[in-house]
Scaffold this motif. Structure first.
Motif, PDB file in Angstrom:
ATOM      1  N   PHE A  66       0.840  -1.196   0.000  1.00 54.25           N
ATOM      2  CA  PHE A  66       0.000   0.000   0.000  1.00 54.25           C
ATOM      3  C   PHE A  66       0.878   1.250   0.000  1.00 54.25           C
ATOM      4  CE2 PHE A  66      -2.021   3.279   2.724  1.00 54.25           C
ATOM      5  CZ  PHE A  66      -3.011   3.675   1.852  1.00 54.25           C
ATOM      6  N   TYR A  67       1.898   1.282   0.857  1.00 57.70           N
ATOM      7  CA  TYR A  67       2.785   2.442   0.903  1.00 57.70           C
ATOM      8  C   TYR A  67       3.462   2.646  -0.460  1.00 57.70           C
ATOM      9  CZ  TYR A  67       2.154   1.890   5.955  1.00 57.70           C
ATOM     10  OH  TYR A  67       1.625   1.765   7.219  1.00 57.70           O
ATOM     11  N   ARG A  68       3.865   1.561  -1.113  1.00 51.80           N
ATOM     12  CA  ARG A  68       4.464   1.684  -2.454  1.00 51.80           C
ATOM     13  C   ARG A  68       3.452   2.240  -3.450  1.00 51.80           C
ATOM     14  NH1 ARG A  68       6.425  -3.412  -5.832  1.00 51.80           N
ATOM     15  NH2 ARG A  68       4.242  -3.873  -5.456  1.00 51.80           N
ATOM     16  N   SER A  69       2.175   1.845  -3.333  1.00 51.97           N
ATOM     17  CA  SER A  69       1.171   2.326  -4.279  1.00 51.97           C
ATOM     18  C   SER A  69       0.980   3.836  -4.170  1.00 51.97           C
ATOM     19  CB  SER A  69      -0.167   1.604  -4.077  1.00 51.97           C
ATOM     20  OG  SER A  69      -0.857   2.087  -2.933  1.00 51.97           O
ATOM     21  N   GLU A 110      12.235   1.521  -1.172  1.00 52.24           N
ATOM     22  CA  GLU A 110      13.094   2.660  -1.520  1.00 52.24           C
ATOM     23  C   GLU A 110      12.304   3.512  -2.498  1.00 52.24           C
ATOM     24  OE1 GLU A 110      16.109   3.255  -0.270  1.00 52.24           O
ATOM     25  OE2 GLU A 110      16.534   1.316   0.670  1.00 52.24           O
ATOM     26  N   THR A 111      11.945   4.734  -2.101  1.00 52.22           N
ATOM     27  CA  THR A 111      11.089   5.569  -2.942  1.00 52.22           C
ATOM     28  C   THR A 111      11.908   6.501  -3.827  1.00 52.22           C
ATOM     29  OG1 THR A 111      10.860   7.483  -1.478  1.00 52.22           O
ATOM     30  CG2 THR A 111       9.427   5.570  -1.029  1.00 52.22           C
ATOM     31  N   PRO A 112      11.294   7.008  -4.901  1.00 52.39           N
ATOM     32  CA  PRO A 112      11.989   7.961  -5.774  1.00 52.39           C
ATOM     33  C   PRO A 112      12.389   9.241  -5.041  1.00 52.39           C
ATOM     34  CG  PRO A 112       9.978   7.172  -6.833  1.00 52.39           C
ATOM     35  CD  PRO A 112       9.968   6.662  -5.422  1.00 52.39           C
ATOM     36  N   SER A 113      11.710   9.559  -3.939  1.00 52.47           N
ATOM     37  CA  SER A 113      12.031  10.761  -3.166  1.00 52.47           C
ATOM     38  C   SER A 113      13.170  10.537  -2.183  1.00 52.47           C
ATOM     39  CB  SER A 113      10.795  11.244  -2.411  1.00 52.47           C
ATOM     40  OG  SER A 113       9.791  11.624  -3.322  1.00 52.47           O
ATOM     41  N   GLY A 114      13.709   9.319  -2.135  1.00 54.97           N
ATOM     42  CA  GLY A 114      14.834   9.041  -1.254  1.00 54.97           C
ATOM     43  C   GLY A 114      14.446   8.503   0.116  1.00 54.97           C
ATOM     44  N   PHE A 115      13.165   8.177   0.328  1.00 54.88           N
ATOM     45  CA  PHE A 115      12.737   7.586   1.595  1.00 54.88           C
ATOM     46  C   PHE A 115      13.062   6.104   1.598  1.00 54.88           C
ATOM     47  CE2 PHE A 115       8.853  10.507   0.961  1.00 54.88           C
ATOM     48  CZ  PHE A 115       9.551  11.621   1.384  1.00 54.88           C
ATOM     49  N   THR A 116      13.377   5.590   2.768  1.00 54.31           N
ATOM     50  CA  THR A 116      13.476   4.149   2.973  1.00 54.31           C
ATOM     51  C   THR A 116      12.524   3.807   4.101  1.00 54.31           C
ATOM     52  OG1 THR A 116      15.798   4.096   2.304  1.00 54.31           O
ATOM     53  CG2 THR A 116      14.980   2.229   3.596  1.00 54.31           C
ATOM     54  N   LEU A 117      11.617   2.892   3.830  1.00 59.19           N
ATOM     55  CA  LEU A 117      10.645   2.445   4.818  1.00 59.19           C
ATOM     56  C   LEU A 117      10.782   0.937   4.919  1.00 59.19           C
ATOM     57  CD1 LEU A 117       8.328   3.420   6.642  1.00 59.19           C
ATOM     58  CD2 LEU A 117       6.787   3.075   4.712  1.00 59.19           C
ATOM     59  N   MET A 118      10.971   0.427   6.134  1.00 60.61           N
ATOM     60  CA  MET A 118      11.157  -1.006   6.344  1.00 60.61           C
ATOM     61  C   MET A 118      10.022  -1.551   7.191  1.00 60.61           C
ATOM     62  SD  MET A 118      15.185  -1.091   7.193  1.00 60.61           S
ATOM     63  CE  MET A 118      16.380  -0.336   6.131  1.00 60.61           C
ATOM     64  N   CYS A 119       9.773  -2.872   7.061  1.00 63.48           N
ATOM     65  CA  CYS A 119       8.702  -3.473   7.852  1.00 63.48           C
ATOM     66  C   CYS A 119       8.921  -4.964   8.005  1.00 63.48           C
ATOM     67  CB  CYS A 119       7.345  -3.221   7.203  1.00 63.48           C
ATOM     68  SG  CYS A 119       7.050  -4.238   5.740  1.00 63.48           S
ATOM     69  N   ALA A 120       8.165  -5.545   8.933  1.00 61.55           N
ATOM     70  CA  ALA A 120       8.173  -6.995   9.140  1.00 61.55           C
ATOM     71  C   ALA A 120       6.879  -7.398   9.813  1.00 61.55           C
ATOM     72  CB  ALA A 120       9.350  -7.405  10.019  1.00 61.55           C
TER      73      ALA A 120
END
Length: 141
Positions: free
Chosen positions: A22-25, A55-65
């Motif tokens: 969802f976050y990627r969408s 890894e988003t085009p804006s340079g964010f990195t979001l991790m999850c598990a």
């Protein structure tokens, strides 16, 4: 490699893949997902996310598990928020992110002009994660 600080979100309900997709969408980017099964775990945990990274085009990195109860105890609360901040040149994109990420969630503070001159809003997304969005006001002058 530059040292970075990244949000790492744990989901106790087996919804990590759904959340990170969802976050990627909304945010775009490249997603890598490794399951417990990829690391040799069988049974009901095999399909759950051991590590997801966006890894988003804006340079964010979001991790999850996923956080199975037998491995991690997760308590949702307002003690941590993911914060997105940008300038006036980012306003349209950030407004779209606010609208997209808050869909199906609970908007606690609409994204609107704040007393300090920026636009600010807060919400809890459909996965129980708290977010803050701040769009800096136009510079004086």
């Amino acid at each position: 490699m530059t040292t970075r600080l990244n949000p790492y979100l744990n989901f106790p309900d087996g919804r990590a893949r759904e959340a990170i997709e969802f976050y990627r969408s909304v945010l775009g980017g490249e997603l890598e997902v490794m399951t417990f099964g990829d690391m040799g775990t069988g049974g009901p945990l095999a399909d759950q996310v051991m590590h997801g990274q966006l890894e988003t085009p804006s340079g964010f990195t979001l991790m999850c598990a996923d956080a199975p109860a037998e491995m991690v105890q997760v308590t949702y609360g307002d003690n941590v928020s993911v914060s997105l901040s940008g300038g006036p040149e980012d306003a349209d994109e950030m407004r779209a992110w606010f609208a997209g990420l808050s869909e199906g969630g609970d908007v606690r503070q609409p994204l609107e002009p704040a007393p300090w001159g920026d636009e600010f809003g807060m919400f809890v997304d459909r996965f129980g994660i708290s977010w803050m969005v701040n769009i800096a006001g136009a510079p004086a002058g």
